[in-house]
Scaffold this motif. Structure first.
Motif: not given
Length: 76
Positions: A9-30
């Protein structure tokens, strides 16, 4: 069926931070970033900011460990 989808996940709202993310009816970041010897994931990922969510599904509750999180007791 419940689908667990790992994404980068590339987060454009936070200086293009890259997250290792899981999506399951929602999401969870490492939550835990390994730094072992010369290996340091913090050069491209930051620690997540979603806590340790539990997802309620039709089949039961699901908590997800992303990679290195399996080494941390609060994830078990």
């Amino acid at each position: 069926m419940v689908t667990v989808n790992p994404i980068l996940e590339r987060d454009l709202k936070h200086e293009e931070t890259i997250w290792n993310t899981v999506v399951i009816i929602g999401k969870h970041k490492k939550n835990h970033i390994p730094c072992v010897g010369d290996f340091n994931e913090s050069t491209y990922y930051l620690e997540g900011n979603t806590g340790h969510p539990v997802f309620e599904t039709a089949y039961g509750k699901i908590g997800v460990n992303i990679c290195y999180g399996r080494h941390h007791p609060l994830n078990c």
